[in-house]
Write a protein that holds these residues in place. Structure first.
Motif, PDB file in Angstrom:
ATOM      1  N   TYR A 243       0.861  -1.185   0.000  1.00  9.39           N
ATOM      2  CA  TYR A 243       0.000   0.000   0.000  1.00  9.39           C
ATOM      3  C   TYR A 243       0.895   1.233   0.000  1.00  9.39           C
ATOM      4  CZ  TYR A 243      -3.084  -3.687   1.646  1.00  9.39           C
ATOM      5  OH  TYR A 243      -3.770  -4.875   1.767  1.00  9.39           O
ATOM      6  N   GLU A 244       0.864   1.998  -1.089  1.00 11.87           N
ATOM      7  CA  GLU A 244       1.663   3.220  -1.181  1.00 11.87           C
ATOM      8  C   GLU A 244       0.878   4.398  -0.611  1.00 11.87           C
ATOM      9  OE1 GLU A 244       4.617   3.784  -4.570  1.00 11.87           O
ATOM     10  OE2 GLU A 244       2.956   2.726  -5.555  1.00 11.87           O
ATOM     11  N   VAL A 245       1.411   5.002   0.430  1.00 14.39           N
ATOM     12  CA  VAL A 245       0.758   6.135   1.087  1.00 14.39           C
ATOM     13  C   VAL A 245       1.824   7.154   1.481  1.00 14.39           C
ATOM     14  CG1 VAL A 245      -1.243   4.853   1.944  1.00 14.39           C
ATOM     15  CG2 VAL A 245       0.853   4.873   3.282  1.00 14.39           C
ATOM     16  N   SER A 246       1.390   8.308   1.936  1.00 16.36           N
ATOM     17  CA  SER A 246       2.327   9.351   2.352  1.00 16.36           C
ATOM     18  C   SER A 246       3.085   8.925   3.610  1.00 16.36           C
ATOM     19  CB  SER A 246       1.577  10.663   2.623  1.00 16.36           C
ATOM     20  OG  SER A 246       0.719  10.517   3.738  1.00 16.36           O
ATOM     21  N   ASP A 247       4.165   9.630   3.924  1.00 18.90           N
ATOM     22  CA  ASP A 247       5.042   9.271   5.039  1.00 18.90           C
ATOM     23  C   ASP A 247       4.294   9.180   6.366  1.00 18.90           C
ATOM     24  OD1 ASP A 247       6.743   9.756   2.949  1.00 18.90           O
ATOM     25  OD2 ASP A 247       7.738  11.484   3.857  1.00 18.90           O
ATOM     26  N   VAL A 248       3.516  10.201   6.673  1.00 14.13           N
ATOM     27  CA  VAL A 248       2.824  10.260   7.957  1.00 14.13           C
ATOM     28  C   VAL A 248       1.774   9.157   8.054  1.00 14.13           C
ATOM     29  CG1 VAL A 248       1.305  11.662   9.401  1.00 14.13           C
ATOM     30  CG2 VAL A 248       3.250  12.735   8.244  1.00 14.13           C
ATOM     31  N   VAL A 249       1.018   8.958   6.995  1.00 16.97           N
ATOM     32  CA  VAL A 249      -0.024   7.923   6.996  1.00 16.97           C
ATOM     33  C   VAL A 249       0.600   6.537   7.130  1.00 16.97           C
ATOM     34  CG1 VAL A 249      -1.833   6.826   5.614  1.00 16.97           C
ATOM     35  CG2 VAL A 249      -1.669   9.319   5.713  1.00 16.97           C
ATOM     36  N   CYS A 250       1.713   6.306   6.463  1.00 14.84           N
ATOM     37  CA  CYS A 250       2.389   5.010   6.540  1.00 14.84           C
ATOM     38  C   CYS A 250       2.795   4.702   7.974  1.00 14.84           C
ATOM     39  CB  CYS A 250       3.616   5.005   5.629  1.00 14.84           C
ATOM     40  SG  CYS A 250       4.384   3.388   5.428  1.00 14.84           S
ATOM     41  N   ASP A 251       3.374   5.684   8.667  1.00 12.99           N
ATOM     42  CA  ASP A 251       3.768   5.494  10.067  1.00 12.99           C
ATOM     43  C   ASP A 251       2.548   5.201  10.945  1.00 12.99           C
ATOM     44  OD1 ASP A 251       6.364   5.916   9.354  1.00 12.99           O
ATOM     45  OD2 ASP A 251       6.541   7.903  10.266  1.00 12.99           O
ATOM     46  N   GLU A 252       1.476   5.945  10.730  1.00 15.00           N
ATOM     47  CA  GLU A 252       0.277   5.761  11.544  1.00 15.00           C
ATOM     48  C   GLU A 252      -0.300   4.362  11.365  1.00 15.00           C
ATOM     49  OE1 GLU A 252      -2.290   8.869  10.258  1.00 15.00           O
ATOM     50  OE2 GLU A 252      -1.366  10.409  11.536  1.00 15.00           O
ATOM     51  N   ARG A 253      -0.338   3.885  10.139  1.00 16.76           N
ATOM     52  CA  ARG A 253      -0.934   2.572   9.872  1.00 16.76           C
ATOM     53  C   ARG A 253      -0.060   1.439  10.384  1.00 16.76           C
ATOM     54  NH1 ARG A 253      -3.638   3.350   3.816  1.00 16.76           N
ATOM     55  NH2 ARG A 253      -5.164   4.926   4.461  1.00 16.76           N
ATOM     56  N   LEU A 254       1.258   1.617  10.328  1.00 14.87           N
ATOM     57  CA  LEU A 254       2.137   0.603  10.912  1.00 14.87           C
ATOM     58  C   LEU A 254       1.931   0.540  12.413  1.00 14.87           C
ATOM     59  CD1 LEU A 254       4.474  -1.437  10.736  1.00 14.87           C
ATOM     60  CD2 LEU A 254       6.062   0.490  10.926  1.00 14.87           C
ATOM     61  N   ARG A 255       1.820   1.701  13.050  1.00 16.87           N
ATOM     62  CA  ARG A 255       1.675   1.752  14.499  1.00 16.87           C
ATOM     63  C   ARG A 255       0.375   1.089  14.953  1.00 16.87           C
ATOM     64  NH1 ARG A 255       2.720   6.579  14.981  1.00 16.87           N
ATOM     65  NH2 ARG A 255       4.848   6.421  15.779  1.00 16.87           N
ATOM     66  N   ARG A 256      -0.701   1.253  14.210  1.00 22.99           N
ATOM     67  CA  ARG A 256      -1.978   0.687  14.641  1.00 22.99           C
ATOM     68  C   ARG A 256      -2.181  -0.754  14.157  1.00 22.99           C
ATOM     69  NH1 ARG A 256      -5.850   4.484  10.866  1.00 22.99           N
ATOM     70  NH2 ARG A 256      -6.020   3.095   9.051  1.00 22.99           N
ATOM     71  N   GLY A 257      -1.196  -1.307  13.445  1.00 25.32           N
ATOM     72  CA  GLY A 257      -1.244  -2.714  13.103  1.00 25.32           C
ATOM     73  C   GLY A 257      -1.905  -3.062  11.796  1.00 25.32           C
ATOM     74  N   ASP A 258      -2.090  -2.086  10.902  1.00 25.46           N
ATOM     75  CA  ASP A 258      -2.664  -2.405   9.595  1.00 25.46           C
ATOM     76  C   ASP A 258      -1.738  -3.330   8.810  1.00 25.46           C
ATOM     77  OD1 ASP A 258      -4.642  -0.755  10.369  1.00 25.46           O
ATOM     78  OD2 ASP A 258      -4.411   0.716   8.784  1.00 25.46           O
TER      79      ASP A 258
END
Length: 304
Positions: A126-141
């Motif tokens: 899933y290609e997303v912006s830097d901030v969104v990528c970090d947020e989704r990794l943190r919440r376990g997506d």
């Protein structure tokens, strides 16, 4: 006590109305009232009372139930995520977040190469912006992500690549005669770069603030060709990176000059959360990145 009862209760707590909560479920107000009375009977305490002005108000007992409901919801969500990760591992499925721009550097052969080596693994990215990528990794997506520096301190990150940050500018700009840029060169200048969801934006703003430089990000776009065009038209300086500036489509145009900004780098690595073990398939992709990205970088340097 059933899961749906807790969901109904949370709506009641929020709306303080049988009619409003029942409409959102949906069910009849009478059915919702019966469900809440059943929950009160099970717990042995009243959860809602009618106030002096005739409004329905939660009791202190309801506060305790709401706290429990929130913990239960968090635990239930965690359980579903755990089961999903286990099923994905058994099926050989990997989900990876990738910050925008990284695949542009790696190229399509990178993903295809992994699939060729591991045909029994299904890779979804899933290609997303830097901030969104970090947020989704943190919440376990997803359990793995290719992230941009500066890296989050609660991630375990292995850096894979680093290149100087460049800025494009029109060849008629007096700054184009320099060998490199310093942050003071941006004083009073218009700048184009990716938007606020990209770390280069916040890093640049922080450097300007630290140096007391007043610049103006007047144009934002995630499309690198639009940033290049901003500089070509002489509108100001545009963000780039070493591997982009070296692309033939950009470097062969005499109208545009690319200069490095001293002390600034575009870096990315592979990140994971420390408390989540990797499945065998995720470990395979992790190891592939550790060997494949440095090899690709070395190949690119030898060809330049």
């Amino acid at each position: 006590m059933r899961l749906e009862q807790l969901e109904y209760f949370a709506l009641m707590y929020q709306t303080k109305s049988y009619a409003a909560a029942a409409k959102q479920i949906p069910m009849t107000p009478q059915g919702l009232s019966k469900s809440m009375h059943s929950l009160e009977t099970e717990l042995g305490v009243p959860l809602f009372v009618v106030s002096e002005n005739g409004e329905l108000e939660p009791t202190p007992y309801a506060d305790d139930v709401l706290a429990f409901a929130r913990r239960y919801d968090t635990s239930y969500t965690s359980l579903k995520e755990s089961i999903k990760r286990r099923l994905d591992a058994e099926r050989g499925q990997v989900e990876v977040g990738i910050c925008l721009g990284i695949l542009g550097y790696l190229g399509p052969d990178f993903i295809e190469g992994f699939s060729a080596v591991y045909p029994n693994i299904t890779l979804r990215y899933y290609e997303v912006s830097d901030v969104v990528c970090d947020e989704r990794l943190r919440r376990g997506d997803y359990n793995l992500a290719l992230t941009i520096a500066p890296y989050e301190t609660d991630f375990l990150t292995k850096e894979l690549y680093s290149t100087p940050v460049f800025y494009w500018l029109n060849a008629n700009d007096p700054l184009s005669q320099k060998d490199s840029l310093v942050i003071e060169d941006f004083e009073g200048r218009d700048v184009a770069m990716p938007g606020g969801d990209f770390k280069c934006f916040s890093t640049f703003a922080a450097r300007c603030e630290e140096a007391g430089v007043s610049s103006h990000v007047t144009y934002t776009s995630a499309e690198i060709f639009r940033l290049y065009e901003f500089a070509r038209q002489g509108l100001g300086l545009s963000f780039s990176a070493g591997h982009l500036a070296e692309m033939q489509i950009f470097r062969d145009n005499p109208e545009v000059v690319a200069l490095p900004l001293e002390g600034t780098y575009w870096r990315f690595g592979i990140s994971r959360l420390p408390f989540r073990p990797l499945s065998w398939a995720e470990q395979a992709f992790y190891d592939y990145c550790l060997t494949g990205v440095p090899a690709l970088s070395a190949l690119g340097q030898s060809q330049n």
